[in-house]
Design a protein around this motif. Structure first.
Motif, short mmCIF file in Angstrom:
data_model
loop_
_atom_site.label_atom_id
_atom_site.label_comp_id
_atom_site.label_asym_id
_atom_site.label_seq_id
_atom_site.Cartn_x
_atom_site.Cartn_y
_atom_site.Cartn_z
N ALA A 79 22.34 19.27 17.03
CA ALA A 79 22.05 19.21 15.60
C ALA A 79 20.56 18.92 15.42
O ALA A 79 19.96 18.19 16.21
CB ALA A 79 22.88 18.13 14.94
N LEU A 80 19.98 19.50 14.40
CA LEU A 80 18.55 19.36 14.16
C LEU A 80 18.15 17.91 13.90
O LEU A 80 17.08 17.48 14.30
CB LEU A 80 18.14 20.25 12.99
CG LEU A 80 16.69 20.64 12.87
CD1 LEU A 80 16.15 21.21 14.17
CD2 LEU A 80 16.50 21.65 11.75
N LEU A 86 13.97 16.84 6.81
CA LEU A 86 15.28 17.44 6.54
C LEU A 86 15.66 17.26 5.07
O LEU A 86 16.12 18.20 4.42
CB LEU A 86 16.36 16.82 7.43
CG LEU A 86 16.40 17.32 8.88
CD1 LEU A 86 17.31 16.44 9.72
CD2 LEU A 86 16.83 18.76 8.94
N LEU A 115 18.16 20.20 3.85
CA LEU A 115 19.03 20.57 4.97
C LEU A 115 19.83 19.37 5.46
O LEU A 115 19.30 18.27 5.55
CB LEU A 115 18.19 21.11 6.14
CG LEU A 115 17.40 22.38 5.87
CD1 LEU A 115 16.45 22.65 7.03
CD2 LEU A 115 18.34 23.55 5.65
N PRO A 116 21.09 19.57 5.82
CA PRO A 116 21.85 18.48 6.42
C PRO A 116 21.41 18.27 7.87
O PRO A 116 20.92 19.20 8.50
CB PRO A 116 23.31 18.96 6.36
CG PRO A 116 23.21 20.44 6.30
CD PRO A 116 21.91 20.77 5.60
N THR A 154 23.03 18.22 10.43
CA THR A 154 23.83 19.01 11.36
C THR A 154 23.36 20.46 11.48
O THR A 154 23.92 21.23 12.25
CB THR A 154 25.31 19.01 10.93
OG1 THR A 154 25.39 19.48 9.58
CG2 THR A 154 25.90 17.62 11.04
N THR A 155 22.32 20.82 10.74
CA THR A 155 21.76 22.17 10.80
C THR A 155 21.30 22.47 12.22
O THR A 155 20.80 21.59 12.92
CB THR A 155 20.56 22.29 9.83
OG1 THR A 155 21.00 21.97 8.52
CG2 THR A 155 19.95 23.68 9.85
N ARG A 156 21.44 23.69 12.66
CA ARG A 156 20.96 24.13 13.98
C ARG A 156 19.58 24.76 13.84
O ARG A 156 19.26 25.38 12.83
CB ARG A 156 21.92 25.16 14.58
CG ARG A 156 23.34 24.70 14.68
CD ARG A 156 23.51 23.73 15.84
NE ARG A 156 24.90 23.33 15.94
CZ ARG A 156 25.27 22.07 16.05
NH1 ARG A 156 24.38 21.11 16.08
NH2 ARG A 156 26.53 21.74 16.16
N ASP A 195 19.19 28.33 12.69
CA ASP A 195 19.44 28.65 11.29
C ASP A 195 18.22 28.52 10.40
O ASP A 195 18.29 28.84 9.21
CB ASP A 195 20.57 27.77 10.73
CG ASP A 195 21.88 27.99 11.47
OD1 ASP A 195 22.08 29.10 12.01
OD2 ASP A 195 22.70 27.06 11.51
N LEU A 196 17.10 28.02 10.94
CA LEU A 196 15.90 27.83 10.13
C LEU A 196 15.23 29.16 9.80
O LEU A 196 15.18 30.06 10.63
CB LEU A 196 14.89 26.94 10.86
CG LEU A 196 15.31 25.49 11.12
CD1 LEU A 196 14.21 24.76 11.88
CD2 LEU A 196 15.64 24.78 9.83
N THR A 197 14.70 29.25 8.59
CA THR A 197 13.93 30.43 8.18
C THR A 197 12.49 30.27 8.64
O THR A 197 12.07 29.18 9.04
CB THR A 197 13.96 30.59 6.65
OG1 THR A 197 13.25 29.48 6.07
CG2 THR A 197 15.38 30.65 6.11
N GLN A 210 10.83 27.58 6.67
CA GLN A 210 11.23 26.24 7.12
C GLN A 210 10.53 25.86 8.42
O GLN A 210 10.15 24.71 8.60
CB GLN A 210 12.75 26.17 7.26
CG GLN A 210 13.46 26.18 5.92
CD GLN A 210 14.95 26.41 6.04
OE1 GLN A 210 15.43 27.09 6.96
NE2 GLN A 210 15.71 25.86 5.10
#
Length: 122
Positions: free
Chosen positions: A41-42, A59, A64-65, A67-69, A72-74, A77
């Motif tokens: 998790a991030l 975060l 972002l939560p 738990t974001t990976r 999944d970041l743009t 971001q």
């Protein structure tokens, strides 16, 4: 012996391309440190990469939560994360241990500013 340097692709590569060449090496260190733990998790990854609460603050500011990976970041971001890291004054250093060691910082075994309890009458 140093590890072979993986080439960034996807959103991290897009974010890196938008930065000046003078910042590319620092961005690469950050991206590789974050991407080194792909399943993590991030939130946990950023605690190891950024000093103090900077990762948690980033975060929250990005909405972002924890738990974001990282996958999944743009690109935006990634750029925002890099700016946060640069403002915190620390880019990950290759080969350095992640996170804190958990050991007291002073030479006499106590946390900085702490003193042993005086032993009066002994």
């Amino acid at each position: 012996m140093s590890r072979p340097h993986r080439t960034l692709d996807g959103a991290p590569a897009t974010a890196r391309a938008a930065l000046p060449e003078t910042e590319a090496a620092a961005f690469d260190r950050l991206a590789h440190a974050v991407l080194a733990r792909p399943g993590a998790a991030l939130g946990a990854t950023l605690r190891a990469v950024l000093p103090g609460p900077a990762g948690a603050r980033w975060l929250r500011s990005a909405g972002l939560p924890p738990t974001t990976r990282a996958a999944d970041l743009t690109a935006e971001q990634w750029r925002s994360l890099y700016r946060c890291c640069a403002e915190a004054g620390r880019a990950p250093v290759p080969g350095a241990p992640a996170g804190r060691s958990g050991r007291p910082t002073s030479a006499h075994g106590h946390a900085s500013g702490a003193h042993a309890i005086p032993r009066w009458g002994q």
